[in-house]
Design a protein around this motif. Structure first.
Motif, PDB file in Angstrom:
ATOM      1  N   LEU A 156       0.852  -1.190   0.000  1.00 31.85           N
ATOM      2  CA  LEU A 156       0.000   0.000   0.000  1.00 31.85           C
ATOM      3  C   LEU A 156       0.889   1.242   0.000  1.00 31.85           C
ATOM      4  O   LEU A 156       1.665   1.468   0.934  1.00 31.85           O
ATOM      5  N   LEU A 157       0.768   2.053  -1.070  1.00 31.91           N
ATOM      6  CA  LEU A 157       1.592   3.253  -1.210  1.00 31.91           C
ATOM      7  C   LEU A 157       0.899   4.488  -0.655  1.00 31.91           C
ATOM      8  O   LEU A 157       1.488   5.262   0.091  1.00 31.91           O
ATOM      9  N   TYR A 158      -0.347   4.695  -1.055  1.00 27.82           N
ATOM     10  CA  TYR A 158      -1.109   5.840  -0.564  1.00 27.82           C
ATOM     11  C   TYR A 158      -2.580   5.631  -0.845  1.00 27.82           C
ATOM     12  O   TYR A 158      -2.976   4.711  -1.572  1.00 27.82           O
ATOM     13  N   THR A 159      -3.369   6.488  -0.257  1.00 27.17           N
ATOM     14  CA  THR A 159      -4.819   6.457  -0.425  1.00 27.17           C
ATOM     15  C   THR A 159      -5.279   7.726  -1.111  1.00 27.17           C
ATOM     16  O   THR A 159      -4.755   8.814  -0.840  1.00 27.17           O
ATOM     17  N   ARG A 160      -6.225   7.589  -2.026  1.00 30.49           N
ATOM     18  CA  ARG A 160      -6.860   8.755  -2.623  1.00 30.49           C
ATOM     19  C   ARG A 160      -8.217   8.992  -1.948  1.00 30.49           C
ATOM     20  O   ARG A 160      -9.009   8.056  -1.797  1.00 30.49           O
ATOM     21  N   ALA A 161      -8.453  10.231  -1.565  1.00 32.76           N
ATOM     22  CA  ALA A 161      -9.775  10.635  -1.097  1.00 32.76           C
ATOM     23  C   ALA A 161     -10.590  11.099  -2.308  1.00 32.76           C
ATOM     24  O   ALA A 161     -10.061  11.790  -3.181  1.00 32.76           O
ATOM     25  N   VAL A 162     -11.842  10.692  -2.360  1.00 33.29           N
ATOM     26  CA  VAL A 162     -12.737  11.106  -3.436  1.00 33.29           C
ATOM     27  C   VAL A 162     -13.658  12.167  -2.889  1.00 33.29           C
ATOM     28  O   VAL A 162     -14.494  11.904  -2.024  1.00 33.29           O
ATOM     29  N   LEU A 163     -13.485  13.401  -3.385  1.00 34.06           N
ATOM     30  CA  LEU A 163     -14.279  14.549  -2.930  1.00 34.06           C
ATOM     31  C   LEU A 163     -15.162  15.019  -4.073  1.00 34.06           C
ATOM     32  O   LEU A 163     -14.691  15.146  -5.214  1.00 34.06           O
ATOM     33  N   VAL A 164     -16.416  15.275  -3.788  1.00 32.59           N
ATOM     34  CA  VAL A 164     -17.410  15.557  -4.842  1.00 32.59           C
ATOM     35  C   VAL A 164     -18.155  16.852  -4.507  1.00 32.59           C
ATOM     36  O   VAL A 164     -18.524  17.100  -3.351  1.00 32.59           O
ATOM     37  N   LYS A 165     -18.365  17.637  -5.559  1.00 30.08           N
ATOM     38  CA  LYS A 165     -19.224  18.825  -5.437  1.00 30.08           C
ATOM     39  C   LYS A 165     -20.276  18.742  -6.532  1.00 30.08           C
ATOM     40  O   LYS A 165     -19.957  18.595  -7.720  1.00 30.08           O
ATOM     41  N   HIS A 166     -21.541  18.856  -6.130  1.00 22.20           N
ATOM     42  CA  HIS A 166     -22.643  18.866  -7.101  1.00 22.20           C
ATOM     43  C   HIS A 166     -22.899  20.308  -7.514  1.00 22.20           C
ATOM     44  O   HIS A 166     -23.197  21.165  -6.687  1.00 22.20           O
TER      45      HIS A 166
END
Length: 282
Positions: free
Chosen positions: A271-281
């Motif tokens: 495991l190298l890193y984690t991506r956060a998924v951020l959303v704007k409608h």
């Protein structure tokens, strides 16, 4: 396949390499979709070292990628991106690695972006060569153009019945959308693999190599053929091909705690890193 590896350490330089390769893949796939659709609605917009991409309605490639290593996006840049997404009726989805510039998260939060999910990026230092051993009855070979439609339908059938281990994907795509997105990936240079078990087409996967990075672009096995070592063999085969192509790093993206992550770690990925998924409608 030797699974005794020194864990790959991911510093900022390596993370930037991987995110740049990811942005290049998303751009190439989106441009393939633009050519296929030819409706003038698609776009690729540069933003702070990354890209904001709209490939087409409901596409899994509609996202902002590669942020974090080219400065903090300005309000003017984000205004342009949000206006472009509003014009095609889709939310803005940012995939942001936890190794990115820490100022970006607060900027997005203040503009109304909300955290919706995470995905993991795993990597491996590719060896000079691999001794690939196939499970009994399993054959893995390149998938030719003559069976493209069959391969696409097999992949769609396989992902329609996902493993339930780990955190589920936050998005589900219609079958036709998935097939056309995979077709665009092929047009963007993703190499296809077909897996046969006891003479039956049982699964498939993809691989893209560029700038020393090998991207393991999707892999799936039909339910009736799971738990027979196919995914591990498919990983090993693609690692061997990546080594032959001169790559030094292999990467795979998975859902946290998933069977795919477990298989990758058993094959030596870290495991190298984690991506956060951020959303704007918008």
């Amino acid at each position: 396949m030797n699974t005794q590896h020194t864990p790959l350490f991911c510093d900022l330089e390596l993370a930037e390499r991987i995110e740049r390769a990811e942005a290049q893949l998303i751009e190439a796939t989106a441009r393939a979709a633009h050519r296929r659709l030819a409706d003038g609605r698609g776009f690729v917009l540069p933003v702070a070292g990354g890209l904001a991409v709209f490939a087409g309605d409901d596409s899994p490639f509609n996202k902002v990628v590669g942020l974090g290593f080219g400065g903090v996006p300005t309000d003017d840049e984000l205004d342009e991106i949000e206006k472009a997404h509003a014009g095609v009726g889709t939310p803005v989805q940012v995939e942001l690695t936890h190794l990115a510039d820490p100022e970006i998260g607060p900027v997005l939060t203040r503009r109304g972006y909300q955290l919706e999910s995470f995905e993991n990026v795993l990597g491996i230092a590719i060896e000079d060569e691999y001794d690939v051993t196939m499970p009994d009855g399993v054959v893995i070979r390149p998938s030719g153009d003559d069976e493209l439609d069959r391969w696409l339908n097999l992949m769609a059938d396989a992902v329609a019945a996902p493993d339930t281990q780990g955190v589920p994907w936050r998005e589900e795509f219609p079958r036709d959308t998935y097939i056309e997105s995979e077709r665009d990936g092929v047009a963007a240079g993703v190499a296809r693999y077909a897996v046969l078990r006891n003479g039956e087409l049982a699964g498939g996967g993809g691989l893209r190599t560029a700038d020393g990075i090998a991207q393991f672009a999707g892999a799936a096995t039909l339910p009736a053929h799971r738990r027979h070592g196919i995914q591990s063999a498919l990983l090993a085969t693609r690692l061997a091909d990546a080594a032959a192509a001169g790559c030094d790093v292999g990467v795979i993206t998975t859902q946290p705690g998933s069977k795919s992550q477990q298989n990758a770690q058993r094959s030596g990925f870290t495991l190298l890193y984690t991506r956060a998924v951020l959303v704007k409608h918008v």
